[in-house]
Design an enzyme around this catalytic site. Structure first.
Site, PDB file in Angstrom:
ATOM      1  N   ARG A  34     -20.341   5.088 -17.731  1.00 16.13           N
ATOM      2  CA  ARG A  34     -20.739   6.169 -18.649  1.00 16.13           C
ATOM      3  C   ARG A  34     -20.508   5.706 -20.086  1.00 16.13           C
ATOM      4  O   ARG A  34     -21.320   5.938 -20.969  1.00 16.13           O
ATOM      5  CB  ARG A  34     -19.963   7.466 -18.366  1.00 16.13           C
ATOM      6  CG  ARG A  34     -20.180   8.507 -19.469  1.00 16.13           C
ATOM      7  CD  ARG A  34     -19.777   9.936 -19.104  1.00 16.13           C
ATOM      8  NE  ARG A  34     -18.586  10.043 -18.283  1.00 16.13           N
ATOM      9  CZ  ARG A  34     -17.334   9.825 -18.696  1.00 16.13           C
ATOM     10  NH1 ARG A  34     -17.098   9.493 -19.955  1.00 16.13           N
ATOM     11  NH2 ARG A  34     -16.323   9.941 -17.861  1.00 16.13           N
ATOM     12  N   TYR A  88     -42.359  19.973 -30.489  1.00 14.58           N
ATOM     13  CA  TYR A  88     -42.429  19.859 -29.034  1.00 14.58           C
ATOM     14  C   TYR A  88     -41.762  21.095 -28.423  1.00 14.58           C
ATOM     15  O   TYR A  88     -40.676  21.506 -28.863  1.00 14.58           O
ATOM     16  CB  TYR A  88     -41.710  18.575 -28.601  1.00 14.58           C
ATOM     17  CG  TYR A  88     -41.580  18.435 -27.112  1.00 14.58           C
ATOM     18  CD1 TYR A  88     -42.680  18.134 -26.330  1.00 14.58           C
ATOM     19  CD2 TYR A  88     -40.356  18.605 -26.482  1.00 14.58           C
ATOM     20  CE1 TYR A  88     -42.566  18.016 -24.961  1.00 14.58           C
ATOM     21  CE2 TYR A  88     -40.228  18.482 -25.107  1.00 14.58           C
ATOM     22  CZ  TYR A  88     -41.344  18.196 -24.353  1.00 14.58           C
ATOM     23  OH  TYR A  88     -41.232  18.077 -23.002  1.00 14.58           O
ATOM     24  N   ASP A  93     -38.548  12.918 -34.852  1.00  9.14           N
ATOM     25  CA  ASP A  93     -38.899  12.644 -33.453  1.00  9.14           C
ATOM     26  C   ASP A  93     -40.136  11.748 -33.500  1.00  9.14           C
ATOM     27  O   ASP A  93     -41.235  12.201 -33.808  1.00  9.14           O
ATOM     28  CB  ASP A  93     -39.185  13.960 -32.723  1.00  9.14           C
ATOM     29  CG  ASP A  93     -39.542  13.745 -31.255  1.00  9.14           C
ATOM     30  OD1 ASP A  93     -39.984  12.629 -30.894  1.00  9.14           O
ATOM     31  OD2 ASP A  93     -39.406  14.704 -30.464  1.00  9.14           O
ATOM     32  N   LYS A 129     -42.277   8.433 -22.711  1.00  7.08           N
ATOM     33  CA  LYS A 129     -43.666   8.360 -23.162  1.00  7.08           C
ATOM     34  C   LYS A 129     -44.048   6.911 -23.481  1.00  7.08           C
ATOM     35  O   LYS A 129     -44.007   6.079 -22.591  1.00  7.08           O
ATOM     36  CB  LYS A 129     -43.848   9.317 -24.352  1.00  7.08           C
ATOM     37  CG  LYS A 129     -43.157  10.683 -24.159  1.00  7.08           C
ATOM     38  CD  LYS A 129     -43.763  11.525 -23.050  1.00  7.08           C
ATOM     39  CE  LYS A 129     -42.936  12.746 -22.678  1.00  7.08           C
ATOM     40  NZ  LYS A 129     -42.560  13.636 -23.783  1.00  7.08           N
TER      41      LYS A 129
HETATM   42  C1  LIG Z   1     -41.574  14.639 -24.035  1.00  2.89           C
HETATM   43  C2  LIG Z   1     -41.104  14.881 -25.413  1.00  2.89           C
HETATM   44  C3  LIG Z   1     -39.771  15.220 -25.685  1.00  2.89           C
HETATM   45  C4  LIG Z   1     -38.767  15.488 -24.574  1.00  2.89           C
HETATM   46  O1  LIG Z   1     -38.451  14.339 -23.889  1.00  2.89           O
HETATM   47  P1  LIG Z   1     -38.010  14.333 -22.314  1.00  2.89           P
HETATM   48  O2  LIG Z   1     -37.897  12.884 -22.033  1.00  2.89           O
HETATM   49  O3  LIG Z   1     -39.094  15.016 -21.552  1.00  2.89           O
HETATM   50  O4  LIG Z   1     -36.728  15.073 -22.233  1.00  2.89           O
HETATM   51  C5  LIG Z   1     -39.390  15.368 -27.008  1.00  2.89           C
HETATM   52  N1  LIG Z   1     -40.267  15.189 -28.010  1.00  2.89           N
HETATM   53  C6  LIG Z   1     -41.555  14.879 -27.795  1.00  2.89           C
HETATM   54  C7  LIG Z   1     -42.466  14.711 -28.951  1.00  2.89           C
HETATM   55  C8  LIG Z   1     -42.023  14.704 -26.496  1.00  2.89           C
HETATM   56  O5  LIG Z   1     -43.301  14.399 -26.288  1.00  2.89           O
END
Ligand SMILES: *Cc1c(COP(=O)(O)O)cnc(C)c1O
Length: 402
Positions: free
Chosen positions: A61, A114, A187, A212
């Site tokens: 961890r 998001y 983000d 992603k």
């Molecule tokens: C998918 C996404 C998230 C969240 O991420 P997870 O891996 O699904 O927890 C946050 N910001 C954006 C822009 C996203 O596309």
């Protein structure tokens, strides 16, 4: 050029993006020479006498060599000081926010954030006494108006946004946030570090859903927080230490297998992104010429309101497109179900093309709020297949139903 001069130049120049993606933090394994960092599928480590940790590894961890390799490489790709890998994008965001904020603090959240991020602010953090204001950050004046002097501690930015591909000017927003004593967090999931590097534009911290583009193959869920080298707000100069402490204390870490998958994805990020962009540009050209389509949202279009800012801060315009159909919601939903090659599904950024109806799928939870999206909207995550096949498939669906 003398040999000496040539070698000095070489030393001065930082290796390029793909060289770093493939090599930073990933020296061949010292015991076997394996050229790929192994998946250290292990929870604990032999100590050479009490406290005699080898390489600092004590318990997975706290740290794991496969995760360390990913974190080291990712920090380099974003030009950051340190990076922290999490079990999901939201686990990273939650850890970051609770590491930095305390009850009574106020944050500014983009009007097209998001959905999961919005839910975190709206449903989770409010119960811990952290207040937020929603602002349409494509307009910097909206940020000025939303800031509460003294209590706004953090400004959250997404650009391009999901699903409308709105663009926010990172450099301008960073200036406004910093003047107010607030951090700017970006983000960077939609752009990926290949297309956009927010820290170089003045942001303090970057987050990703590595699920992603970073992972890129729709086979892993993960998150990343990258803390910049120069935190502009003195109160948060120790941001990296705080995130490190909370990552271990809260425990939402990326496992070894997931870390390995994300790192494997990063090695091809640059070539994948170029192809995502090539394909997206062709799909945009097709959609703008189709009679069933009423609007196309893509920052690469000169008609897009954020085009100039995007051209300034992004290398290219990415693989995400959304568009609206003249015939309305039901037809939009039907089109999503009538493609063969474009797979109906949530998520984005993988090699395979995905199609979805945000109003009924990814953004159903924000219906009736300020974040509601148009009901005739279709979102595309353009993959790296042969683009003529992708266009043919969209054409058959739009010709028949549109
Ligand atoms: C998918 C996404 C998230 C969240 O991420 P997870 O891996 O699904 O927890 C946050 N910001 C954006 C822009 C996203 O596309």
């Amino acid at each position: 050029m003398s040999e000496q001069k040539a070698s000095t130049d070489r030393e001065a120049r930082e290796p390029g993006f793909s060289t770093r993606a493939i090599h930073v933090g990933q020296d061949p394994d010292p015991t076997t020479g394996a050229v790929v960092t192994p998946i250290y599928q292990v929870s604990t480590y032999k100590q050479d006498g009490i406290g005699g940790f080898r390489g600092g590894y004590e318990y997975s961890r706290s740290a794991n060599p496969t995760r360390t390799a990913l974190e080291t490489g990712f920090a380099s790709l974003e030009g950051g000081d340190r990076a922290f890998a999490f079990a999901s994008g939201l686990a990273g965001q939650d850890t970051l926010l609770r590491a930095l904020l305390k009850p009574g603090d106020h944050v500014v959240v983009p009007s097209d954030a998001y959905g999961g991020t919005y839910r975190l602010f709206n449903k989770v953090l409010t119960t811990w006494g952290i207040d937020h204001t929603i602002a349409a950050l494509a307009d910097p004046e909206a940020l000025r108006a939303a800031i509460r002097p003294g209590s706004t501690k953090l400004v959250w930015v997404e650009t391009p946004t999901n699903p409308l591909l709105g663009i926010a000017d990172i450099e301008t927003l960073a200036g406004i946030a910093h003047d107010a004593g607030a951090l700017l967090v970006v983000d960077n999931t939609f752009a990926s570090p290949y297309l956009q590097q927010p820290l170089s534009l003045g942001a303090d911290i970057v987050t990703h859903s590595t699920t992603k583009y970073a992972g890129g193959h729709s086979d892993v869920v993960g998150g990343m927080v990258v803390v910049g080298k120069d935190i502009a707000v003195p109160e948060y100069a120790d941001a990296a230490d705080r995130v490190a402490f909370h990552q271990n204390s809260m425990g939402g870490v990326a496992g070894p297998m997931d870390s390995w998958l994300v790192q494997r994805g990063l090695k091809t990020l640059a070539v994948r992104m170029e192809r995502h962009c090539d394909n997206a540009e062709r799909v945009v050209e097709f959609l703008t010429g189709h009679p069933a389509v009423s609007a196309v949202h893509y920052p690469g279009l000169e008609s897009h309101p954020g085009h100039e800012v995007a051209a300034k801060q992004m290398k290219r315009f990415g693989g995400m497109i959304s568009f609206q159909v003249k015939a309305g919601e039901d037809v939009a939903a039907k089109v999503c179900g009538e493609t063969q090659l474009w797979t109906l599904g949530e998520s984005l950024g993988g090699v395979e093309s995905l199609i979805e109806h945000p109003g009924r799928m990814t953004h159903a939870s924000v219906a009736g709020t300020e974040l509601e999206v148009p009901s005739d909207l279709i979102r595309l995550s353009v993959g790296i297949e042969d683009v003529d096949d992708l266009i043919d498939d969209l054409r058959q669906a739009l010709d028949r139903l549109g």
